[in-house]
Write a protein that holds these residues in place. Structure first.
Motif, PDB file in Angstrom:
ATOM      1  N   LEU A 426     -20.919  12.969  35.567  1.00 26.38           N
ATOM      2  CA  LEU A 426     -20.418  13.347  34.248  1.00 26.38           C
ATOM      3  C   LEU A 426     -21.412  14.247  33.514  1.00 26.38           C
ATOM      4  N   PHE A 427     -22.678  13.888  33.629  1.00 25.61           N
ATOM      5  CA  PHE A 427     -23.711  14.698  32.982  1.00 25.61           C
ATOM      6  C   PHE A 427     -23.793  16.076  33.615  1.00 25.61           C
ATOM      7  N   TYR A 428     -23.784  16.141  34.954  1.00 25.12           N
ATOM      8  CA  TYR A 428     -23.866  17.424  35.649  1.00 25.12           C
ATOM      9  C   TYR A 428     -22.667  18.307  35.327  1.00 25.12           C
ATOM     10  N   LEU A 429     -21.485  17.703  35.193  1.00 28.50           N
ATOM     11  CA  LEU A 429     -20.290  18.491  34.898  1.00 28.50           C
ATOM     12  C   LEU A 429     -20.386  19.119  33.521  1.00 28.50           C
ATOM     13  N   GLU A 430     -20.893  18.353  32.562  1.00 26.27           N
ATOM     14  CA  GLU A 430     -21.042  18.903  31.213  1.00 26.27           C
ATOM     15  C   GLU A 430     -22.047  20.057  31.210  1.00 26.27           C
ATOM     16  N   VAL A 431     -23.152  19.870  31.912  1.00 28.12           N
ATOM     17  CA  VAL A 431     -24.155  20.931  32.008  1.00 28.12           C
ATOM     18  C   VAL A 431     -23.581  22.141  32.724  1.00 28.12           C
ATOM     19  N   PHE A 432     -22.839  21.911  33.795  1.00 27.76           N
ATOM     20  CA  PHE A 432     -22.263  23.003  34.586  1.00 27.76           C
ATOM     21  C   PHE A 432     -21.292  23.828  33.742  1.00 27.76           C
ATOM     22  N   GLN A 433     -20.420  23.142  33.007  1.00 29.61           N
ATOM     23  CA  GLN A 433     -19.444  23.865  32.189  1.00 29.61           C
ATOM     24  C   GLN A 433     -20.116  24.644  31.061  1.00 29.61           C
ATOM     25  N   LYS A 434     -21.177  24.075  30.528  1.00 29.59           N
ATOM     26  CA  LYS A 434     -21.923  24.783  29.487  1.00 29.59           C
ATOM     27  C   LYS A 434     -22.592  26.024  30.050  1.00 29.59           C
ATOM     28  N   VAL A 446     -28.771  33.512  37.253  1.00 30.87           N
ATOM     29  CA  VAL A 446     -29.243  33.367  35.871  1.00 30.87           C
ATOM     30  C   VAL A 446     -28.673  32.103  35.246  1.00 30.87           C
ATOM     31  N   GLU A 447     -27.366  31.870  35.458  1.00 30.08           N
ATOM     32  CA  GLU A 447     -26.728  30.676  34.903  1.00 30.08           C
ATOM     33  C   GLU A 447     -27.284  29.411  35.541  1.00 30.08           C
ATOM     34  N   LEU A 448     -27.624  29.481  36.837  1.00 30.28           N
ATOM     35  CA  LEU A 448     -28.199  28.319  37.515  1.00 30.28           C
ATOM     36  C   LEU A 448     -29.540  27.938  36.903  1.00 30.28           C
ATOM     37  N   HIS A 449     -30.395  28.926  36.672  1.00 36.23           N
ATOM     38  CA  HIS A 449     -31.695  28.652  36.054  1.00 36.23           C
ATOM     39  C   HIS A 449     -31.504  27.997  34.686  1.00 36.23           C
ATOM     40  N   ALA A 450     -30.561  28.518  33.904  1.00 36.89           N
ATOM     41  CA  ALA A 450     -30.316  27.966  32.574  1.00 36.89           C
ATOM     42  C   ALA A 450     -29.780  26.536  32.671  1.00 36.89           C
ATOM     43  N   ALA A 451     -28.903  26.281  33.641  1.00 35.44           N
ATOM     44  CA  ALA A 451     -28.331  24.943  33.804  1.00 35.44           C
ATOM     45  C   ALA A 451     -29.393  23.939  34.219  1.00 35.44           C
ATOM     46  N   VAL A 452     -30.271  24.325  35.129  1.00 33.40           N
ATOM     47  CA  VAL A 452     -31.352  23.427  35.548  1.00 33.40           C
ATOM     48  C   VAL A 452     -32.251  23.112  34.363  1.00 33.40           C
ATOM     49  N   MET A 487     -28.610  19.199  42.588  1.00 37.57           N
ATOM     50  CA  MET A 487     -29.293  18.460  41.544  1.00 37.57           C
ATOM     51  C   MET A 487     -29.649  17.049  42.004  1.00 37.57           C
ATOM     52  N   LEU A 488     -28.763  16.407  42.756  1.00 36.80           N
ATOM     53  CA  LEU A 488     -29.066  15.069  43.257  1.00 36.80           C
ATOM     54  C   LEU A 488     -30.267  15.094  44.198  1.00 36.80           C
ATOM     55  N   ARG A 489     -30.311  16.104  45.051  1.00 36.65           N
ATOM     56  CA  ARG A 489     -31.439  16.185  45.985  1.00 36.65           C
ATOM     57  C   ARG A 489     -32.751  16.407  45.224  1.00 36.65           C
ATOM     58  N   VAL A 490     -32.728  17.288  44.235  1.00 31.30           N
ATOM     59  CA  VAL A 490     -33.931  17.538  43.439  1.00 31.30           C
ATOM     60  C   VAL A 490     -34.390  16.255  42.748  1.00 31.30           C
ATOM     61  N   GLU A 491     -33.440  15.570  42.136  1.00 31.98           N
ATOM     62  CA  GLU A 491     -33.794  14.369  41.380  1.00 31.98           C
ATOM     63  C   GLU A 491     -34.298  13.248  42.291  1.00 31.98           C
TER      64      GLU A 491
END
Length: 521
Positions: A426-434, A446-452, A487-491
């Motif tokens: 749920l958190f990742y989806l909100e970040v992704f849509q933003k 560019v959007e990936l860097h901002a999302a991370v 994101m799951l792998r990073v975390e």
């Protein structure tokens, strides 16, 4: 080892970067001085020379700094006064002499051709020499066509454009003689679509995407000056990737320096876009130069600063070297470590959604779910309170997700493990849509860097770029499915490292543990 010896050992062979001796014949005198010494350049526009120019020349001479200068461009190659238009000369000495009318400051120069000399006042044949005592005239005057000559400081400022001083110790402007300086060096890159954000005024809100460097300027107790003022020299040098670097045109480069307040000082995350819209840089009048190196001297209060090097235009690629000189400081790149904490606000926000009747009923029938069941749940669930979004998790992705969260290695997820996954989804989806500002259903680099950045995770630019190659499509576009796996792998890998390390620097694993962690994840 002295600072100059350190420079020479690290940079004294830098001419090898140019591919051949032939390439060394092309370029600026300031670049040649740096390449052969590893020093740092200071450029003085002689038309706007500081009042203490003679004092600067004196200190540069006694500190054995290398100095060069250049004449004005012109249509005639050799001017009537004997100078060569648009030509580089070396400053090889200075002398204050006493004339019959008073003191005169003289500068000694050399034409690298070994011939063709200045014909004005204080040249070899000038009448001015008769104004000196016989002893001074004998010591200084050489009537020989060897390319060396004297001229007054006044004429020097008129007939030459720039004075370049290559300092082997960066305390030339501070006048704190005999004090020990330290320097730090960081290598970086501007990468198109990733870290090539361009200048603040040129474009948009992508300036924050540029590499950022955390600088802590520390007070020095033995300083002659006020402890609230520290001399800091910052040098930015671009490196071309082509073999014949001197033949490649320089990009316009520069950097901004920001004072960082307490709320940003403890974090290793890059400063967000909002910071740069709310704060003014220390060097408010930023200058971009199409030269290989841009150097500025600062008088800074002790404290934390951030340096943001950039090209003038966005999406221009180049490698660069950032050097910082001061009496005492710490320099590091921001965004170099991974860290993630699911905040209490995020947990509270999604706590009510986790225990919806759908999941309770499902896990009553299946206390443990496998990858196929996980895929069915994720692709058929109603993602409420979000914008319409087409989700399609492949079986391969679900197997990867399960392996990351399957802590007891059973091949299934319990309701507790799924609860953790659901909050993160749920958190990742909100970040992704933003982050998906184009509403394409995918994130570009560019959007990936901002999302991370939005998730609170701090990743180096290199890791982010590699993950885009690993999880993205051929155009490096990241779907939500890929974003979740990434994101799951990073975390999870970040958590694993922090749990296993004892010193925060490394971990020791047996081969079986290493294989388990790297293969089943």
């Amino acid at each position: 080892m002295t600072m100059s010896e350190e420079y020479l050992s690290e940079y004294g062979q830098s001419w090898r970067l140019y591919g051949s001796y032939e390439d060394l014949q092309i370029g600026q005198v300031s670049e040649a001085l740096v390449d052969f010494t590893g020093g740092v350049n200071t450029r003085i526009k002689l038309a706007e020379a500081p009042p203490d120019l003679w004092g600067i020349l004196t200190r540069a001479t006694y500190s054995r700094s290398l100095m060069g200068c250049q004449t004005h461009l012109g249509t005639t190659k050799v001017l009537k006064n004997g100078l060569v238009a648009g030509h580089a000369y070396t400053v090889i000495g200075i002398r204050k002499v006493t004339c019959q009318y008073g003191p005169e400051n003289l500068v000694r120069l050399r034409n690298p051709w070994g011939k063709i000399e200045w014909k004005g006042d204080w040249s070899d044949s000038s009448y001015k020499w008769e104004l000196l005592s016989p002893k001074e005239k004998i010591l200084l005057r050489k009537k020989k066509e060897d390319g060396e000559f004297w001229m007054s400081l006044r004429d020097f400022k008129i007939h030459f454009v720039d004075l370049m001083i290559c300092k082997l110790t960066p305390d030339l402007m501070s006048q704190e003689d005999g004090k020990k300086w330290m320097y730090s060096l960081k290598s970086g890159r501007w990468v198109k679509g990733s870290t090539a954000g361009g200048s603040l005024g040129f474009c948009n809100g992508n300036f924050w995407m540029n590499p950022q460097y955390w600088l802590n300027v520390l007070p020095v107790e033995d300083s002659k000056k006020n402890l609230n003022s520290c001399n800091v020299v910052i040098s930015l040098m671009q490196k071309h990737s082509s073999k014949h670097r001197n033949r490649a045109p320089h990009l316009f480069i520069g950097f901004l320096l920001y004072k960082v307040h307490l709320q940003y000082q403890e974090s290793n995350r890059k400063l967000p876009p909002a910071f740069f819209t709310r704060h003014q840089p220390v060097n408010k009048h930023q200058v971009f130069l199409d030269e290989r190196e841009v150097t500025h001297d600062f008088h800074l209060e002790p404290g934390v600063y951030v340096i943001v090097p950039s090209t003038l235009e966005p999406q221009q690629e180049s490698e660069f070297i950032l050097r910082v000189f001061s009496r005492k400081h710490v320099l590091r790149e921001m965004g170099g470590n991974t860290s993630f904490i699911l905040s209490k606000e995020i947990v509270d926000k999604y706590e009510g959604k986790i225990w919806e009747d759908f999941f309770t009923r499902h896990f009553e029938q299946n206390p443990e779910i496998n990858a196929v069941q996980l895929q069915k749940i994720l692709n058929n669930i109603s993602w409420r309170n979000f914008q319409s979004f087409r989700l399609n998790f492949s079986l391969d992705s679900c197997q990867g997700i399960l392996a990351l969260l399957d802590l007891n290695a059973t091949g299934t997820l319990s309701i507790q493990e799924f609860r953790v996954l659901w909050k993160r989804l749920l958190f990742y989806l909100e970040v992704f849509q933003k982050g998906d500002t184009s509403r394409s259903g995918k994130l570009d680099l560019v959007e990936l860097h901002a999302a991370v950045q939005e998730t609170g995770i701090s990743l180096s630019n290199e890791i982010c770029n590699l993950m885009a190659i690993r999880y993205g499509d051929p155009d490096l576009q990241i779907s939500f499915e890929s974003f979740v796996c990434f994101m799951l792998r990073v975390e999870i890998m970040g958590e694993a490292f922090r749990n296993l390390t004892q010193d925060g620097k490394g971990i020791y694993l047996r081969e079986s543990e290493w294989m388990m962690m790297t293969l089943y994840s």
